[in-house]
Design a protein around this motif. Structure first.
Motif, mmCIF file in Angstrom:
data_model
loop_
_atom_site.group_PDB
_atom_site.id
_atom_site.type_symbol
_atom_site.label_atom_id
_atom_site.label_comp_id
_atom_site.label_asym_id
_atom_site.label_seq_id
_atom_site.Cartn_x
_atom_site.Cartn_y
_atom_site.Cartn_z
ATOM 1 N N GLY A 143 -58.000 145.212 30.639
ATOM 2 C CA GLY A 143 -58.143 143.927 29.983
ATOM 3 C C GLY A 143 -56.981 142.999 30.300
ATOM 4 O O GLY A 143 -55.977 143.400 30.873
ATOM 5 N N GLY A 144 -57.147 141.735 29.922
ATOM 6 C CA GLY A 144 -56.081 140.782 30.152
ATOM 7 C C GLY A 144 -56.569 139.361 29.949
ATOM 8 O O GLY A 144 -57.670 139.131 29.436
ATOM 9 N N LEU A 145 -55.751 138.424 30.357
ATOM 10 C CA LEU A 145 -56.065 137.001 30.251
ATOM 11 C C LEU A 145 -56.564 136.503 31.603
ATOM 12 O O LEU A 145 -55.915 136.735 32.635
ATOM 13 C CB LEU A 145 -54.819 136.225 29.821
ATOM 14 C CG LEU A 145 -54.930 134.691 29.791
ATOM 15 C CD1 LEU A 145 -55.962 134.261 28.752
ATOM 16 C CD2 LEU A 145 -53.578 134.069 29.497
ATOM 17 N N VAL A 146 -57.686 135.813 31.578
ATOM 18 C CA VAL A 146 -58.268 135.307 32.818
ATOM 19 C C VAL A 146 -58.849 133.934 32.548
ATOM 20 O O VAL A 146 -59.251 133.618 31.423
ATOM 21 C CB VAL A 146 -59.341 136.283 33.350
ATOM 22 C CG1 VAL A 146 -60.510 136.400 32.388
ATOM 23 C CG2 VAL A 146 -59.795 135.914 34.747
ATOM 24 N N PRO A 157 -65.513 131.786 28.137
ATOM 25 C CA PRO A 157 -64.751 131.965 26.893
ATOM 26 C C PRO A 157 -65.489 132.834 25.869
ATOM 27 O O PRO A 157 -64.836 133.573 25.118
ATOM 28 C CB PRO A 157 -64.587 130.525 26.386
ATOM 29 C CG PRO A 157 -64.567 129.706 27.634
ATOM 30 C CD PRO A 157 -65.575 130.374 28.541
ATOM 31 N N GLU A 158 -66.796 132.767 25.845
ATOM 32 C CA GLU A 158 -67.547 133.574 24.878
ATOM 33 C C GLU A 158 -67.547 135.058 25.213
ATOM 34 O O GLU A 158 -68.030 135.879 24.428
ATOM 35 C CB GLU A 158 -68.989 133.074 24.740
ATOM 36 C CG GLU A 158 -69.731 132.892 26.043
ATOM 37 C CD GLU A 158 -69.699 131.464 26.540
ATOM 38 O OE1 GLU A 158 -68.622 130.826 26.484
ATOM 39 O OE2 GLU A 158 -70.754 130.991 27.027
ATOM 40 N N ASP A 159 -67.009 135.442 26.367
ATOM 41 C CA ASP A 159 -66.834 136.855 26.690
ATOM 42 C C ASP A 159 -65.546 137.417 26.096
ATOM 43 O O ASP A 159 -65.302 138.630 26.176
ATOM 44 C CB ASP A 159 -66.794 137.063 28.210
ATOM 45 C CG ASP A 159 -68.114 136.709 28.880
ATOM 46 O OD1 ASP A 159 -68.069 136.055 29.943
ATOM 47 O OD2 ASP A 159 -69.176 137.089 28.342
ATOM 48 N N THR A 160 -64.734 136.546 25.516
ATOM 49 C CA THR A 160 -63.493 136.991 24.892
ATOM 50 C C THR A 160 -63.793 137.968 23.765
ATOM 51 O O THR A 160 -64.562 137.665 22.847
ATOM 52 C CB THR A 160 -62.698 135.789 24.350
ATOM 53 O OG1 THR A 160 -62.293 134.969 25.452
ATOM 54 C CG2 THR A 160 -61.482 136.249 23.570
ATOM 55 N N LEU A 177 -58.354 144.366 25.323
ATOM 56 C CA LEU A 177 -58.614 142.972 25.008
ATOM 57 C C LEU A 177 -58.839 142.149 26.269
ATOM 58 O O LEU A 177 -58.024 142.177 27.194
ATOM 59 C CB LEU A 177 -57.458 142.384 24.203
ATOM 60 C CG LEU A 177 -57.535 140.899 23.869
ATOM 61 C CD1 LEU A 177 -58.749 140.598 22.983
ATOM 62 C CD2 LEU A 177 -56.250 140.445 23.189
ATOM 63 N N VAL A 178 -59.935 141.426 26.276
ATOM 64 C CA VAL A 178 -60.236 140.473 27.336
ATOM 65 C C VAL A 178 -60.226 139.077 26.734
ATOM 66 O O VAL A 178 -60.933 138.807 25.764
ATOM 67 C CB VAL A 178 -61.610 140.762 27.973
ATOM 68 C CG1 VAL A 178 -61.993 139.663 28.966
ATOM 69 C CG2 VAL A 178 -61.598 142.119 28.656
#
Length: 122
Positions: A8-11, A86-89, A117-118
């Motif tokens: 996971g991470g920030l993309v 964003p809704e995949d967060t 966490l994504v």
């Protein structure tokens, strides 16, 4: 069975990530394995599943963007995510239901990874 999820991470919007889930036992004997996701205040929902023979199914919103796969030799399943929105967060969890023993009782039990966490930025 212990499941260890990672990746996971920030993309950014439209980006890609690959999640991995390594099992502590040989998964070639385990039937279905799954990826779920959960956002705060909502129930955990199924994202994708894969059978022991590789048959895959997907939740409608991720069809064509996510691909689930498994490598039985590495005791690992993957979730390749592309076209992220964003809704995949969410926190993503791997899951399986397998034979185990709890309190001396052999039965089929649910096993969950710890979650990864994504976060997709717009």
């Amino acid at each position: 069975v212990q499941l260890q999820a990672s990746g996971g991470g920030l993309v950014q919007f439209g980006g890609s990530l690959r999640l991995s889930c390594e099992a502590s036992e040989v998964i070639s004997t385990i039937d279905d394995m799954h990826w779920y996701r959960q956002v705060p205040g909502k129930q955990r929902g199924l994202v994708a599943g894969i059978s022991r023979t590789g048959y895959a199914c997907y939740e409608d919103s991720v069809k064509g963007r996510f691909t689930i796969s498994r490598d039985n030799a590495k005791n690992t399943i993957y979730l390749q995510m592309s076209g992220l929105k964003p809704e995949d967060t969410a926190v993503y969890y791997c899951h399986t239901r397998a034979l185990g023993v709890r309190r001396g009782k052999p039965d089929m039990y649910d096993y969950w990874g710890q979650g990864t966490l994504v976060t997709v930025s717009s």
